[in-house]
Design a protein around this motif. Structure first.
Motif, PDB file in Angstrom:
ATOM      1  N   MET A   1      -7.673   0.048  -5.829  1.00  0.00           N
ATOM      2  CA  MET A   1      -7.043  -1.218  -6.162  1.00  0.00           C
ATOM      3  C   MET A   1      -7.330  -2.202  -5.033  1.00  0.00           C
ATOM      4  O   MET A   1      -7.350  -1.839  -3.860  1.00  0.00           O
ATOM      5  N   ASN A   2      -7.510  -3.455  -5.391  1.00  0.00           N
ATOM      6  CA  ASN A   2      -7.732  -4.529  -4.426  1.00  0.00           C
ATOM      7  C   ASN A   2      -6.401  -5.178  -4.085  1.00  0.00           C
ATOM      8  O   ASN A   2      -5.797  -5.843  -4.920  1.00  0.00           O
ATOM      9  N   CYS A   3      -5.945  -4.972  -2.846  1.00  0.00           N
ATOM     10  CA  CYS A   3      -4.650  -5.492  -2.394  1.00  0.00           C
ATOM     11  C   CYS A   3      -4.876  -6.693  -1.479  1.00  0.00           C
ATOM     12  O   CYS A   3      -5.591  -6.588  -0.486  1.00  0.00           O
ATOM     13  N   LEU A   4      -4.244  -7.789  -1.818  1.00  0.00           N
ATOM     14  CA  LEU A   4      -4.298  -8.994  -0.998  1.00  0.00           C
ATOM     15  C   LEU A   4      -2.918  -9.238  -0.404  1.00  0.00           C
ATOM     16  O   LEU A   4      -1.948  -9.419  -1.131  1.00  0.00           O
ATOM     17  N   ILE A   5      -2.852  -9.235   0.924  1.00  0.00           N
ATOM     18  CA  ILE A   5      -1.609  -9.542   1.622  1.00  0.00           C
ATOM     19  C   ILE A   5      -1.675 -10.986   2.089  1.00  0.00           C
ATOM     20  O   ILE A   5      -2.631 -11.388   2.752  1.00  0.00           O
ATOM     21  N   VAL A   6      -0.661 -11.762   1.721  1.00  0.00           N
ATOM     22  CA  VAL A   6      -0.540 -13.145   2.184  1.00  0.00           C
ATOM     23  C   VAL A   6       0.683 -13.171   3.098  1.00  0.00           C
ATOM     24  O   VAL A   6       1.802 -12.935   2.653  1.00  0.00           O
ATOM     25  N   VAL A  23       3.581  -2.155   6.149  1.00  0.00           N
ATOM     26  CA  VAL A  23       2.905  -2.207   4.847  1.00  0.00           C
ATOM     27  C   VAL A  23       1.472  -1.715   4.977  1.00  0.00           C
ATOM     28  O   VAL A  23       1.030  -0.828   4.238  1.00  0.00           O
ATOM     29  N   THR A  24       0.722  -2.290   5.908  1.00  0.00           N
ATOM     30  CA  THR A  24      -0.700  -1.925   6.018  1.00  0.00           C
ATOM     31  C   THR A  24      -0.876  -0.467   6.412  1.00  0.00           C
ATOM     32  O   THR A  24      -1.807   0.188   5.937  1.00  0.00           O
ATOM     33  N   SER A  28      -2.115   3.161   0.443  1.00  0.00           N
ATOM     34  CA  SER A  28      -3.077   4.238   0.246  1.00  0.00           C
ATOM     35  C   SER A  28      -4.450   3.852   0.795  1.00  0.00           C
ATOM     36  O   SER A  28      -4.903   2.709   0.631  1.00  0.00           O
ATOM     37  N   ALA A  29      -5.101   4.825   1.408  1.00  0.00           N
ATOM     38  CA  ALA A  29      -6.455   4.606   1.934  1.00  0.00           C
ATOM     39  C   ALA A  29      -7.459   4.365   0.812  1.00  0.00           C
ATOM     40  O   ALA A  29      -8.574   3.898   1.069  1.00  0.00           O
ATOM     41  N   THR A  30      -7.069   4.647  -0.430  1.00  0.00           N
ATOM     42  CA  THR A  30      -7.979   4.404  -1.559  1.00  0.00           C
ATOM     43  C   THR A  30      -8.032   2.925  -1.941  1.00  0.00           C
ATOM     44  O   THR A  30      -8.917   2.516  -2.675  1.00  0.00           O
ATOM     45  N   THR A 183       8.057   2.097  -0.236  1.00  0.00           N
ATOM     46  CA  THR A 183       7.563   1.271  -1.335  1.00  0.00           C
ATOM     47  C   THR A 183       6.055   1.084  -1.232  1.00  0.00           C
ATOM     48  O   THR A 183       5.339   1.178  -2.236  1.00  0.00           O
ATOM     49  N   ALA A 184       5.561   0.850  -0.029  1.00  0.00           N
ATOM     50  CA  ALA A 184       4.112   0.658   0.164  1.00  0.00           C
ATOM     51  C   ALA A 184       3.327   1.889  -0.278  1.00  0.00           C
ATOM     52  O   ALA A 184       2.233   1.773  -0.848  1.00  0.00           O
ATOM     53  N   LYS A 185       3.880   3.066  -0.044  1.00  0.00           N
ATOM     54  CA  LYS A 185       3.201   4.325  -0.437  1.00  0.00           C
ATOM     55  C   LYS A 185       3.087   4.452  -1.961  1.00  0.00           C
ATOM     56  O   LYS A 185       2.215   5.182  -2.443  1.00  0.00           O
ATOM     57  N   THR A 186       3.940   3.763  -2.701  1.00  0.00           N
ATOM     58  CA  THR A 186       3.909   3.889  -4.170  1.00  0.00           C
ATOM     59  C   THR A 186       2.941   2.905  -4.827  1.00  0.00           C
ATOM     60  O   THR A 186       2.748   2.961  -6.036  1.00  0.00           O
TER      61      THR A 186
END
Length: 187
Positions: A1-6, A23-24, A28-30, A183-186
């Motif tokens: 998945m492409n995650c964008l943190i603002v 969070v970072t 997931s490393a994926t 939450t970040a792990k999910t």
């Protein structure tokens, strides 16, 4: 998945910075993760309309192209910012004003806005409002969720409000960071 943190906080040693690191560190490393740190980027939040800056040209503004490309790329958005005076920092508001623009993020229809974006979002806000007042307070995390992201097509949107930060003990802050880590792990 492409995650964008603002991310929007001017102090790199703040509790918000600890939230960002949590969070970072726990995504997931994926996932492929990109960060927009608005203060580190020296993002210009000022929206200008004059003879040289037309509203209709915001969709092709070269100053925000990189940000529009990242927004289009993302499947998952994570917004991290403090609530100051019941609002988001001017830097974050300016980012929304200049990047989530008509013709790019949405268009107007006879029945309302039609979103052009896809993905889901997680909004993490910090503030000093006592937790028992939070459900009644005007909070720009809620505004970002209900009036901006959903209108632009981003659904579902989860909010994590970290309250009473200024008066929290280190132990209470660590508990909040542990909750964010879970939450970040999910994602």
């Amino acid at each position: 998945m492409n995650c964008l943190i603002v991310y929007a906080h001017p102090n790199p040693k703040s509790f918000n910075a600890a939230v960002l690191k949590t969070v970072t560190d726990n995504l997931s490393a994926t996932h492929t993760v990109q960060l927009i740190d608005l203060y580190a980027d020296h993002f210009d939040p000022v929206l200008r309309f004059d003879d040289d800056h037309k509203r209709r040209d915001l969709t092709s503004d070269p100053a925000t192209k990189r940000y529009r490309d990242l927004v289009t790329w993302a499947d998952q958005f994570i917004f991290i910012f403090p609530i100051w005076w019941s609002g988001m920092p001017a830097m974050m508001k300016g980012f929304i004003d200049r990047v989530f623009v008509a013709g790019f993020a949405y268009h107007n229809t006879n029945t309302g806005l039609k979103g052009h974006l896809n993905g889901k979002a997680w909004i993490i806000t910090t503030h000093n409002t006592p937790a028992f007042i939070t459900p009644f307070a005007q909070d720009y995390g809620k505004v970002l969720k209900g009036q901006i992201l959903k209108s632009c097509g981003i659904r579902p949107v989860k909010i994590s409000q970290l309250t009473g930060i200024e008066k929290n003990s280190d132990q209470e802050r660590q508990k909040k960071l542990a909750m964010i880590a879970q939450t970040a792990k999910t994602i």
